[in-house]
Scaffold this motif. Structure first.
Motif: not given
Length: 61
Positions: A17-25
């Motif tokens: 999911l962190a590969q998607r913009p806005g979820y990198t954290d």
């Protein structure tokens, strides 16, 4: 709209999911940092470590 071509099938749910913009954290939430062997499984893994390139693995570890 941007699409990612990176294969996330061997990543934890958090890192995928962190590969998607806005979820990198979410990379910091990943707990799949080590292979977990099946008890008495003779080398069979119960859970494989996350292959996300954001993790640093200790090769001696």
């Amino acid at each position: 709209m941007s699409t990612t071509t990176e294969d996330t099938s061997t990543m934890s749910a958090e890192c995928a999911l962190a590969q998607r913009p806005g979820y990198t954290d979410l990379h910091s939430e990943c707990r799949q940092t080590k292979d977990v062997p099946l008890p008495h499984g003779r080398g069979i893994l119960l859970i494989r470590r996350c292959t996300c390139p954001h993790h640093r693995y200790n090769p001696a570890g």
